[in-house]
Design a protein around this motif. Structure first.
Motif, PDB file in Angstrom:
ATOM      1  N   LYS B   6       0.820  -1.193   0.000  1.00  0.00           N
ATOM      2  CA  LYS B   6       0.000   0.000   0.000  1.00  0.00           C
ATOM      3  C   LYS B   6       0.871   1.267   0.000  1.00  0.00           C
ATOM      4  CE  LYS B   6      -4.534   0.824   1.958  1.00  0.00           C
ATOM      5  NZ  LYS B   6      -5.320   0.749   3.207  1.00  0.00           N
ATOM      6  N   LYS B   7       1.923   1.207   0.816  1.00  0.00           N
ATOM      7  CA  LYS B   7       2.817   2.355   0.917  1.00  0.00           C
ATOM      8  C   LYS B   7       3.502   2.645  -0.423  1.00  0.00           C
ATOM      9  CE  LYS B   7       4.696   3.559   5.387  1.00  0.00           C
ATOM     10  NZ  LYS B   7       5.779   3.313   6.349  1.00  0.00           N
ATOM     11  N   ASN B   8       4.034   1.570  -1.036  1.00  0.00           N
ATOM     12  CA  ASN B   8       4.707   1.724  -2.313  1.00  0.00           C
ATOM     13  C   ASN B   8       3.802   2.336  -3.367  1.00  0.00           C
ATOM     14  OD1 ASN B   8       7.131   0.852  -1.541  1.00  0.00           O
ATOM     15  ND2 ASN B   8       6.926  -1.238  -2.315  1.00  0.00           N
ATOM     16  N   ALA B   9       2.620   1.941  -3.360  1.00  0.00           N
ATOM     17  CA  ALA B   9       1.700   2.432  -4.371  1.00  0.00           C
ATOM     18  C   ALA B   9       1.425   3.923  -4.198  1.00  0.00           C
ATOM     19  CB  ALA B   9       0.394   1.651  -4.302  1.00  0.00           C
ATOM     20  N   LYS B  10       1.450   4.379  -2.976  1.00  0.00           N
ATOM     21  CA  LYS B  10       1.096   5.781  -2.743  1.00  0.00           C
ATOM     22  C   LYS B  10       2.203   6.754  -3.136  1.00  0.00           C
ATOM     23  CE  LYS B  10      -2.477   6.238   0.740  1.00  0.00           C
ATOM     24  NZ  LYS B  10      -2.721   6.443   2.172  1.00  0.00           N
ATOM     25  N   THR B  11       3.477   6.430  -2.724  1.00  0.00           N
ATOM     26  CA  THR B  11       4.554   7.383  -2.991  1.00  0.00           C
ATOM     27  C   THR B  11       5.134   7.167  -4.386  1.00  0.00           C
ATOM     28  OG1 THR B  11       6.018   5.853  -1.901  1.00  0.00           O
ATOM     29  CG2 THR B  11       5.262   7.719  -0.615  1.00  0.00           C
ATOM     30  N   LYS B  12       5.271   8.247  -5.090  1.00  0.00           N
ATOM     31  CA  LYS B  12       5.889   8.180  -6.427  1.00  0.00           C
ATOM     32  C   LYS B  12       7.397   8.303  -6.264  1.00  0.00           C
ATOM     33  CE  LYS B  12       2.798   9.741 -10.028  1.00  0.00           C
ATOM     34  NZ  LYS B  12       2.509  10.842 -10.946  1.00  0.00           N
ATOM     35  N   GLN B  13       8.150   7.359  -6.824  1.00  0.00           N
ATOM     36  CA  GLN B  13       9.611   7.423  -6.678  1.00  0.00           C
ATOM     37  C   GLN B  13      10.313   7.906  -7.939  1.00  0.00           C
ATOM     38  OE1 GLN B  13      10.694   3.546  -5.235  1.00  0.00           O
ATOM     39  NE2 GLN B  13      10.499   4.260  -3.132  1.00  0.00           N
ATOM     40  N   GLU B  14       9.600   8.261  -8.964  1.00  0.00           N
ATOM     41  CA  GLU B  14      10.226   8.685 -10.215  1.00  0.00           C
ATOM     42  C   GLU B  14      10.499  10.193 -10.216  1.00  0.00           C
ATOM     43  OE1 GLU B  14       7.773   7.410 -13.508  1.00  0.00           O
ATOM     44  OE2 GLU B  14       7.540   5.513 -12.435  1.00  0.00           O
ATOM     45  N   VAL B  15      11.556  10.553 -10.924  1.00  0.00           N
ATOM     46  CA  VAL B  15      11.821  11.965 -11.160  1.00  0.00           C
ATOM     47  C   VAL B  15      10.894  12.406 -12.288  1.00  0.00           C
ATOM     48  CG1 VAL B  15      13.583  13.634 -11.839  1.00  0.00           C
ATOM     49  CG2 VAL B  15      14.233  11.591 -10.553  1.00  0.00           C
ATOM     50  N   PRO B  16      10.238  13.508 -12.142  1.00  0.00           N
ATOM     51  CA  PRO B  16       9.365  13.942 -13.237  1.00  0.00           C
ATOM     52  C   PRO B  16      10.177  14.325 -14.467  1.00  0.00           C
ATOM     53  CG  PRO B  16       9.461  15.606 -11.524  1.00  0.00           C
ATOM     54  CD  PRO B  16      10.127  14.399 -10.969  1.00  0.00           C
ATOM     55  N   THR B  17       9.930  13.698 -15.588  1.00  0.00           N
ATOM     56  CA  THR B  17      10.748  13.921 -16.791  1.00  0.00           C
ATOM     57  C   THR B  17      10.003  14.683 -17.871  1.00  0.00           C
ATOM     58  OG1 THR B  17      10.052  11.781 -17.631  1.00  0.00           O
ATOM     59  CG2 THR B  17      12.147  11.861 -16.438  1.00  0.00           C
ATOM     60  N   THR B  18       8.863  15.176 -17.571  1.00  0.00           N
ATOM     61  CA  THR B  18       8.114  15.867 -18.630  1.00  0.00           C
ATOM     62  C   THR B  18       8.800  17.151 -19.068  1.00  0.00           C
ATOM     63  OG1 THR B  18       6.786  16.734 -16.826  1.00  0.00           O
ATOM     64  CG2 THR B  18       5.794  14.999 -18.177  1.00  0.00           C
ATOM     65  N   ALA B  19       9.545  17.791 -18.161  1.00  0.00           N
ATOM     66  CA  ALA B  19      10.193  19.058 -18.511  1.00  0.00           C
ATOM     67  C   ALA B  19      11.571  18.855 -19.147  1.00  0.00           C
ATOM     68  CB  ALA B  19      10.332  19.925 -17.274  1.00  0.00           C
ATOM     69  N   LEU B  20      12.032  17.603 -19.194  1.00  0.00           N
ATOM     70  CA  LEU B  20      13.379  17.320 -19.704  1.00  0.00           C
ATOM     71  C   LEU B  20      13.590  17.810 -21.142  1.00  0.00           C
ATOM     72  CD1 LEU B  20      15.835  15.957 -18.411  1.00  0.00           C
ATOM     73  CD2 LEU B  20      15.239  13.914 -19.668  1.00  0.00           C
ATOM     74  N   PRO B  21      12.685  17.506 -22.088  1.00  0.00           N
ATOM     75  CA  PRO B  21      12.893  18.011 -23.451  1.00  0.00           C
ATOM     76  C   PRO B  21      13.001  19.520 -23.501  1.00  0.00           C
ATOM     77  CG  PRO B  21      11.143  16.410 -23.425  1.00  0.00           C
ATOM     78  CD  PRO B  21      11.485  16.677 -22.008  1.00  0.00           C
ATOM     79  N   ASP B  22      12.242  20.213 -22.679  1.00  0.00           N
ATOM     80  CA  ASP B  22      12.314  21.676 -22.674  1.00  0.00           C
ATOM     81  C   ASP B  22      13.686  22.151 -22.247  1.00  0.00           C
ATOM     82  OD1 ASP B  22       9.730  21.386 -23.279  1.00  0.00           O
ATOM     83  OD2 ASP B  22       8.934  22.028 -21.330  1.00  0.00           O
ATOM     84  N   ILE B  23      14.224  21.528 -21.194  1.00  0.00           N
ATOM     85  CA  ILE B  23      15.554  21.913 -20.705  1.00  0.00           C
ATOM     86  C   ILE B  23      16.591  21.681 -21.795  1.00  0.00           C
ATOM     87  CG2 ILE B  23      17.327  21.402 -18.990  1.00  0.00           C
ATOM     88  CD1 ILE B  23      14.990  20.408 -17.185  1.00  0.00           C
TER      89      ILE B  23
END
Lengths: 187, 148
Positions: B6-23
């Motif tokens: 349950k805990k694992n499902a709640k916390t997101k462990q990924e770095v948000p990469t949606t802004a990467l192409p913009d950078i």
């Protein structure tokens, strides 16, 4: 019902590889780009010699003749000199009135001309070193004058100016470096 | 077990990469704007000398380069000292006058930057300078690197 759902899913352009493409382009430009600015010693050559008009008369004491021979040895006003003493000699010569007020040195910094003459076999490196020493000498003089008048180094003073023609220090110490005419027929 | 899941499902462990192409695009555009592509392939060796009291040339578009140095024959073999302008070796020194005069007509504020190999002799540099004087390109610059 299932078919309808699938059709809606693939309506976007896949953008996951966009970052990769951009990275490739970025790396390409990183590799081919040269950011370094060209640096060097600027000089204005005299216009081509005019046979009809004689060269302007220059008083002997206003001219400091530096001669570099093919072995890289130096004569200043026909006397041998070491590379290390050039800077001091030029500064003394240019700034004569504020220092020794010697009758054999220049009347004023405005009139002073440093002439550099080389042989055909003179190493280019030696010539650049000579120019560098002369420029270094002028830089010291200008720095000192700038510190005295404005309390900042000459670099900072000249950077703060709107246009180069406002440069008061340059009017006091103009750099008159002359590259002597090569001897005709010397090879 | 069920607690952990349950805990694992709640916390997101990924770095948000949606802004990467913009950078990346920003970086890309920066380098595209600042970059200068290498225009010439050198046929002479030019190892610049070093000096202390040098200045930067800010206006790069005014500068035309002239290379002087021993011709590159192969790996570590060098021939006579030659002059190169743009992509071509100059056959005769007197050709410089014409080339530089044409360049001066295109850019009246032309600065000729002499990139001379450190082991050259003054003879050829003097010859080049005489030609430049005849051409009317009087603003020159001896390319040197900063002394370390």
């Amino acid at each position: 019902m299932f078919k309808k759902k699938r059709g809606r899913e693939s309506a976007e352009i896949p953008s996951s590889s966009l970052a990769d493409m951009a990275f490739l382009l970025l790396i390409f430009f990183l590799v081919v780009s040269t950011i370094d600015v060209d640096t060097g010693i600027g000089l204005v050559l005299p216009p081509p010699p005019d046979d009809t008009a004689p060269p302007p008369p220059i008083r002997e004491r206003n001219l400091l003749k530096i001669l570099v021979n093919s072995q890289g040895m130096i004569l200043i006003n026909e006397r041998p000199a070491a590379v290390t003493e050039v800077r001091e000699r030029v500064a003394n010569f240019v700034d004569n009135a504020n220092r020794a007020n010697d009758e054999n040195l220049s009347v004023s910094p405005l009139a002073a001309i440093v002439s550099i003459k080389t042989d055909r076999q003179t190493p280019y490196e030696m010539y650049i070193r000579m120019l560098d020493e002369v420029r270094g000498s002028y830089k010291e003089l200008r720095d000192a004058e700038s510190m005295r008048r404005f309390g900042v180094s000459y670099d900072r003073y000249s950077a703060s100016l709107a246009s180069p023609s406002d440069d008061e220090i340059r009017k006091v110490y103009p750099m008159n470096v002359s590259i002597a005419e090569p001897d005709p027929g010397s090879n | 077990m069920s607690k952990f899941k349950k805990k694992n499902a709640k916390t997101k462990q990924e770095v948000p990469t949606t802004a990467l192409p913009d950078i990346v695009f920003m970086l890309l555009i920066f380098f595209m704007v600042t970059t200068v592509l290498r225009e010439v392939t050198l046929q002479v060796r030019v190892e610049l000398t070093r000096a202390e009291n040098i200045e930067k040339i800010e206006q790069k578009r005014l500068v035309s380069y002239l290379y002087v140095g021993p011709m590159v024959l192969g790996a570590n073999t060098f021939g006579d000292t030659r002059v190169q302008i743009d992509d071509a070796l100059i056959e005769e020194i007197s050709f410089i006058r014409r080339i530089m005069y044409d360049k001066l007509l295109e850019q009246p504020k032309l600065i000729v930057s002499l990139r001379v190999d450190r082991e050259s002799e003054m003879g050829i540099v003097t010859d080049v300078q005489q030609e430049l004087r005849q051409a009317g390109t009087l603003q020159i610059n001896y390319s040197t690197r900063r002394l370390q």
